[in-house]
Structures are given as structure tokens and as C-alpha cells.
Motif scaffolding. Structure first.
Motif, mmCIF file in Angstrom:
data_model
loop_
_atom_site.group_PDB
_atom_site.id
_atom_site.type_symbol
_atom_site.label_atom_id
_atom_site.label_comp_id
_atom_site.label_asym_id
_atom_site.label_seq_id
_atom_site.Cartn_x
_atom_site.Cartn_y
_atom_site.Cartn_z
ATOM 1 N N MET A 1 0.788 -1.129 0.526
ATOM 2 C CA MET A 1 0.076 0.201 -0.190
ATOM 3 C C MET A 1 0.849 1.219 0.089
ATOM 4 N N ALA A 2 2.369 0.998 0.266
ATOM 5 C CA ALA A 2 2.960 2.592 0.364
ATOM 6 C C ALA A 2 3.208 2.920 -1.182
ATOM 7 N N SER A 3 3.039 1.811 -1.913
ATOM 8 C CA SER A 3 3.411 1.906 -3.108
ATOM 9 C C SER A 3 1.934 2.978 -4.066
ATOM 10 N N LEU A 4 0.638 2.556 -3.154
ATOM 11 C CA LEU A 4 -0.606 3.045 -3.957
ATOM 12 C C LEU A 4 0.134 4.403 -3.359
ATOM 13 N N TYR A 5 -0.402 4.685 -2.164
ATOM 14 C CA TYR A 5 -0.214 5.679 -0.891
ATOM 15 C C TYR A 5 0.449 7.115 -1.634
ATOM 16 N N GLY A 6 0.951 6.342 -1.792
ATOM 17 C CA GLY A 6 2.586 6.882 -2.943
ATOM 18 C C GLY A 6 2.265 8.246 -3.426
ATOM 19 N N GLN A 7 1.619 7.393 -4.829
ATOM 20 C CA GLN A 7 1.264 7.423 -5.725
ATOM 21 C C GLN A 7 -0.367 8.698 -5.915
ATOM 22 N N LEU A 8 -0.840 7.817 -4.966
ATOM 23 C CA LEU A 8 -1.705 8.703 -4.970
ATOM 24 C C LEU A 8 -1.603 10.654 -4.556
ATOM 25 N N ASP A 9 -1.026 10.020 -3.495
ATOM 26 C CA ASP A 9 -0.061 11.940 -2.631
ATOM 27 C C ASP A 9 0.191 12.260 -3.620
ATOM 28 N N THR A 10 0.923 12.132 -5.284
ATOM 29 C CA THR A 10 2.316 13.150 -5.621
ATOM 30 C C THR A 10 1.036 13.385 -7.361
ATOM 31 N N THR A 11 -0.289 12.149 -7.476
ATOM 32 C CA THR A 11 -0.352 11.977 -9.030
ATOM 33 C C THR A 11 -1.581 12.267 -8.561
ATOM 34 N N LYS A 12 -2.246 14.062 -9.244
ATOM 35 C CA LYS A 12 -3.492 14.459 -8.673
ATOM 36 C C LYS A 12 -4.618 12.841 -10.149
ATOM 37 N N ASN A 13 -4.100 13.198 -10.682
ATOM 38 C CA ASN A 13 -4.839 12.523 -11.878
ATOM 39 C C ASN A 13 -5.077 10.543 -11.472
ATOM 40 N N LEU A 14 -4.346 10.547 -10.556
ATOM 41 C CA LEU A 14 -5.221 9.387 -10.055
ATOM 42 C C LEU A 14 -5.739 9.470 -8.659
ATOM 43 N N ARG A 15 -5.878 10.657 -7.920
ATOM 44 C CA ARG A 15 -6.789 11.042 -6.697
ATOM 45 C C ARG A 15 -8.181 10.796 -7.766
ATOM 46 N N ASP A 16 -7.838 11.780 -8.885
ATOM 47 C CA ASP A 16 -9.442 12.129 -9.682
ATOM 48 C C ASP A 16 -10.114 11.440 -10.232
ATOM 49 N N PHE A 17 -9.586 10.238 -10.390
ATOM 50 C CA PHE A 17 -10.218 9.045 -10.608
ATOM 51 C C PHE A 17 -11.107 8.438 -10.012
ATOM 52 N N PHE A 18 -10.196 8.557 -8.473
ATOM 53 C CA PHE A 18 -11.261 7.654 -7.995
ATOM 54 C C PHE A 18 -12.161 7.845 -7.069
ATOM 55 N N THR A 19 -12.279 9.560 -7.202
ATOM 56 C CA THR A 19 -12.681 10.327 -6.859
ATOM 57 C C THR A 19 -14.115 11.248 -7.891
ATOM 58 N N LEU A 20 -15.252 10.973 -7.011
ATOM 59 C CA LEU A 20 -16.797 11.675 -7.590
ATOM 60 C C LEU A 20 -17.385 12.389 -6.728
ATOM 61 N N THR A 21 -18.444 13.373 -7.735
ATOM 62 C CA THR A 21 -19.994 13.858 -6.728
ATOM 63 C C THR A 21 -21.291 12.762 -7.539
ATOM 64 N N ASP A 22 -21.405 12.497 -8.415
ATOM 65 C CA ASP A 22 -22.388 11.576 -9.259
ATOM 66 C C ASP A 22 -21.688 10.951 -10.109
ATOM 67 N N LEU A 23 -23.156 9.746 -10.245
ATOM 68 C CA LEU A 23 -22.741 8.108 -11.111
ATOM 69 C C LEU A 23 -23.238 8.477 -11.993
ATOM 70 N N ARG A 24 -23.620 8.410 -12.431
ATOM 71 C CA ARG A 24 -24.486 7.545 -14.034
ATOM 72 C C ARG A 24 -24.635 6.522 -14.632
ATOM 73 N N ILE A 25 -25.634 5.553 -15.146
ATOM 74 C CA ILE A 25 -25.587 3.937 -15.358
ATOM 75 C C ILE A 25 -26.175 4.893 -16.868
ATOM 76 N N ARG A 26 -25.785 4.737 -17.601
ATOM 77 C CA ARG A 26 -26.413 4.561 -19.194
ATOM 78 C C ARG A 26 -26.990 3.202 -19.249
ATOM 79 N N LEU A 27 -28.422 2.793 -19.660
ATOM 80 C CA LEU A 27 -28.791 2.239 -19.367
ATOM 81 C C LEU A 27 -28.774 1.416 -21.610
ATOM 82 N N LEU A 28 -28.021 1.496 -22.337
ATOM 83 C CA LEU A 28 -29.067 1.663 -23.775
ATOM 84 C C LEU A 28 -29.417 0.769 -24.445
ATOM 85 N N ARG A 29 -29.071 -0.461 -24.282
ATOM 86 C CA ARG A 29 -29.591 -1.673 -24.699
ATOM 87 C C ARG A 29 -29.758 -2.980 -24.086
#
Length: 471
Positions: free
Chosen positions: A251-279
């Protein structure tokens, strides 16, 4: 010759004892490793200069099923739920079994959206259900939007459980700005090329350099309802494992990356989730236009495991009057603890840090006043800013890849490794594999010189338990 035999026997027994102790130690540290990342305490009292003072640490709320705290669930179109008017449904696998009725006016026959989030275990299963595909060939499409009115961080897989066949086409999307803009998380289809002009891919095919790639998967889009394939997943843990290892042991490797890589933190962050059922599931190449009541969507359960995002400045999140908010510590404030309190703006706000493990660094807001009241004492600045900080410990083997702890302050890393805990490989391209293969000490059984003193002290009792005290 007898002396040589006895010496060989002693070496063998010593190796056996060391191996047994090492296995026991590894099992013990596995529990320690599993506890990393809890960060459930924001501060503790310590003795400093003959008085009590606060020692601050990074902290975050406990992970939970965040669907319990939704501020709103919306469907588009709003009249897509079955039952108004009442409607009969047929089974997908048997077009002549049409004995399922949906009636919004009768409680036991109604399937409103709230049944996607109720407690399972009831018999029959409770579920939300859409109208049937009675307007075919016009697409039967539904948007299900989950809103928290709060930033949350995902900690485990998103899981959708279907009562109907799993959709043949679906898109999972997220928003970081309360639904103003959307971005795809993952595409799902029975045929990715046909549906989205994307080559199919599984998460296990991703690498550390492509772990944020948006993929289309065909693994969850079979049409028929078999017991073993009612679920659809967005695999969070499999992406974590690309940095932390298959069992999330690093987990040290994961937390180190979460600390220093904004795109990585943002990937697992959200305010809303949308499920689009298409077919919907059709179970066949061609849609049977004479039995359109076979085709619909039905979801019995949605799980979104995560926590309130509090920027490592709070260990609890309160749900009050339908709204989530962090209980901010470290002199911070705001829904996400994302700014300093008034009169505590002596330096720029900063989120807490996961490192050094396991306590992290608080990065507290300090008073704005000048003079003594504006200078925090040593214990208020967090572990990374204190001379007595225990960044590492040779007994607990926190330094990785053969690193050695120096005065509890830093890990002295072997050639080719860096980072606070020597968790980062400092190499490029093909040389990485050569470098890792040149570290034989990581694979050898530990010797008496390298084994921690805590283990060596157990050798006499272990030998005695096997009747080997004469050695």
C-alpha cells in the motif's frame, strides 16, 4: 567426518528454525500491512517539553456503502418505471411465460427506484423495473443518476446486480462537478466494436502506465439470466492492485502515487455517478417483435463502496438533513475540509499526506497571528515535520526492497530504489527487470545477521520445543 555431519545438521536445523520464524513473522506483518490505510485517528496527546501537546496525523472516514447517503436518485426519462399503466412481462428465456405483472398502485407488484438500494435477503427479491420495449425499434434507454452533493472517494468495486438479463450495452459515467459535466468510467457491451467502435479489453490487461485508461469490456453483457452472472462490476481493486500488488500488500506504493499524482486521485473521486442503460438483454441476434414484453431492465441492488473525501483532515462524516459533510479537524473547514479556518491561515492550505505510513502527515492549518501564538510547537506540524518522527523501524521492516532504517528518520535505499520507504524502482525500460533480478537478498532466507533481534530471541524456545536444546 562426524564433526562435518554434526555441523551440517546444525546448519540445517538453524535454517529450519529461521524459516519457521520468518514465516510466523510474515504472517504477523501481513495483519499489520492489512491495517495500513485506516488512518482513523486525527490527533493524540504526547509529552513535549514537560507538558502535554497535540500530535496531529492524517486521517480519513471509514469506508462504507455510500448508497445509504444519497441525496438524490433521478431517472431520465422520469416515466420510465413500470406500473403506470399496469403491464405484464414475459421471461426472456421463455416468451410464453408471461405471468409477471407490474402495477405501481399495488405495493407488492410495484417496482420503484428505491428498491435498487433496499436491504436484500427478502424473498422474492425486491427490484426496480423499467417499462418494456413496447416502442421498438425506438431505443429503450434509461439514465439513472446517483447524486451525493458531496465529493466521495471510491475504495472498492462498484457492483450492479440485475434481476433481468444484463444489458447488452451500458456506459458508466461520473461527474466531479455535481453533474455539470460528465466523463465515461467504463463501457460495457456484448460487442464493443459494434456498439462503441472500441476493441474489447479486460482490466487485468492494463498496466501501471495505462491504469487510468477508459476501456470497453464484454465480460458482463451476456443476455440470459444465470445465477452466476447477474452482476456487473467496475473493478476498482484490480486497478489498485496494479500499484499495490495482487493482494494489495504494497500500500505504500499506492499511497505514494495517490499523494503525488493528481490524475490518479481524481480518477477514484466523484460527486455523481450515472448509469446509462442503452440496450436491454435480448438473448438472441434478432429482437422478437411479437414478444416485446420480454425486453426490459430490472436492477435489484447497487453497491458503491467508498468514503467522504475530507482531504485527510477528518475521520468522520456526518449525514444531516439529507446532506453529507466532513467533521473537519486540523483547523480546517468546508464540506471537504478544503480550506483553513478563519484566523488559521498562517500558511497556504494543503491536504494531508498518506506518507510516511502508517500515520501520514497532517499538514495542519496554523494560526495567522504573529508572535509565539503563531508558531506551532513541534508536535503540531505532523510526523514528517518533527525531529522525533518515526518514519521507519527496522523491527517492523517498513523499509522495502532491502532498505535499512537510519535513526527512525529515513530509509537508506539500495541502488536502484528510492522513495520514502524505498518503494519506488528507479530504472527505465528493460533495465528494470535486470535491476530487480540483481537483488538476490530479497529472495534468500534471512540469516542470523539480517534477522531482527525480536526473531532471534525466539530461537532458544523454538529449539527447546523440538527437543534440540543440546545444539
Amino acid at each position: 567426518m562426524r564433526h562435518q555431519k554434526k555441523s551440517a545438521t546444525m546448519h540445517f536445523l538453524l535454517a529450519f528454525v529461521l524459516q519457521a520464524l520468518w514465516v510466523n513473522w510474515c504472517h504477523a506483518t501481513q495483519h499489520y500491512l492489512a491495517s495500513w490505510g485506516h488512518y482513523d485517528v486525527c490527533k493524540s496527546q504526547v509529552h513535549a517539553e514537560d507538558r502535554l501537546a497535540w500530535h496531529y496525523m492524517a486521517c480519513q472516514p471509514e469506508a462504507t456503502d455510500m448508497t445509504q447517503y444519497l441525496s438524490m436518485v433521478s431517472l431520465d426519462p422520469p416515466n420510465i418505471t413500470c406500473g403506470d399503466p399496469p403491464e405484464m412481462y414475459c421471461a426472456l428465456e421463455n416468451p410464453y411465460m408471461c405471468n409477471n405483472e407490474c402495477d405501481a398502485e399495488t405495493e407488492e407488484l410495484a417496482h420503484p427506484p428505491k428498491l435498487m438500494f433496499d436491504s436484500e435477503g427478502r424473498n422474492p427479491t425486491t427490484f426496480w423495473q423499467s417499462t418494456s420495449w413496447k416502442k421498438y425499434p425506438k431505443p429503450l434507454q434509461v439514465n439513472i443518476t446517483l447524486s451525493w452533493n458531496k465529493t466521495i472517494e471510491l475504495t472498492d468495486d462498484i457492483v450492479l446486480t440485475f434481476e433481468s438479463g444484463r444489458p447488452e450495452q451500458l456506459v458508466l459515467e461520473k461527474s466531479l462537478d455535481y453533474g455539470r459535466t460528465w466523463q465515461p468510467y467504463q463501457f460495457y457491451a456484448a460487442d464493443c466494436l459494434d456498439a462503441f467502435t472500441m476493441e474489447p479489453k479486460a482490466v487485468h490487461q492494463l498496466t501501471t502506465s495505462t491504469m487510468l485508461e477508459i476501456i470497453c469490456t464484454e465480460a458482463y453483457s451476456t443476455g440470459y439470466v444465470w445465477k452466476q452472472d447477474k452482476t456487473l462490476r467496475f473493478e476498482i481493486k484490480d486497478r489498485f492492485a496494479l500499484l499495490a500488488g495482487p493482494r494489495l500488500h504494497n500500500m505504500a506504493s499506492l499511497y505514494g502515487q495517490l499523494d503525488t499524482t493528481k490524475n490518479l486521485r481524481d480518477f477514484f473521486t466523484l460527486t455523481d455517478l450515472r448509469i446509462r442503460l442503452l440496450r436491454p438483454a435480448t438473448g438472441a441476434t434478432m429482437v422478437d417483435e411479437n414478444n416485446l414484453s420480454r425486453y426490459f431492465y430490472a436492477i435489484s441492488d447497487i453497491k458503491v463502496q467508498g468514503r467522504c473525501k475530507c482531504n485527510l483532515h477528518a475521520n468522520s462524516c456526518v449525514y444531516d438533513n439529507g446532506k453529507l459533510g466532513c467533521e473537519c479537524e486540523h483547523n480546517t473547514t468546508g464540506p471537504d475540509c478544503a480550506r483553513c479556518k478563519r484566523h488559521y491561515q498562517g500558511r497556504a492550505w494543503s491536504m494531508g499526506s498518506y506518507l510516511p505510513i502508517p500515520k501520514g502527515t497532517a499538514n495542519i492549518c496554523i494560526p495567522s497571528n504573529s508572535g509565539n501564538s503563531g508558531r506551532p510547537n513541534a508536535s503540531s506540524l505532523g510526523a514528517a515535520n518533527r525531529n522525533q518522527a518515526r518514519v521507519c523501524d527496522n523491527v517492523l521492516l517498513r523499509c522495502q526492497n532491502g532498505g535499512v532504517c537510519h535513526h527512525h528518520q529515513r530509509c537508506q535505499c539500495p541502488a536502484g530504489f528510492g522513495g520514502i520507504l524505498c518503494e519506488k524502482t528507479q530504472c527505465q525500460g528493460d533495465s528494470c527487470e535486470d535491476l530487480q533480478s540483481s537483488q538476490p537478498s530479497l529472495r534468500f532466507l534471512p540469516t542470523a545477521q539480517t534477522l531482527p533481534l525480536a526473531l532471534l530471541s525466539l530461537i532458544p524456545s523454538l529449539l527447546a520445543s523440538r527437543g534440540l536444546t543440546s545444539l
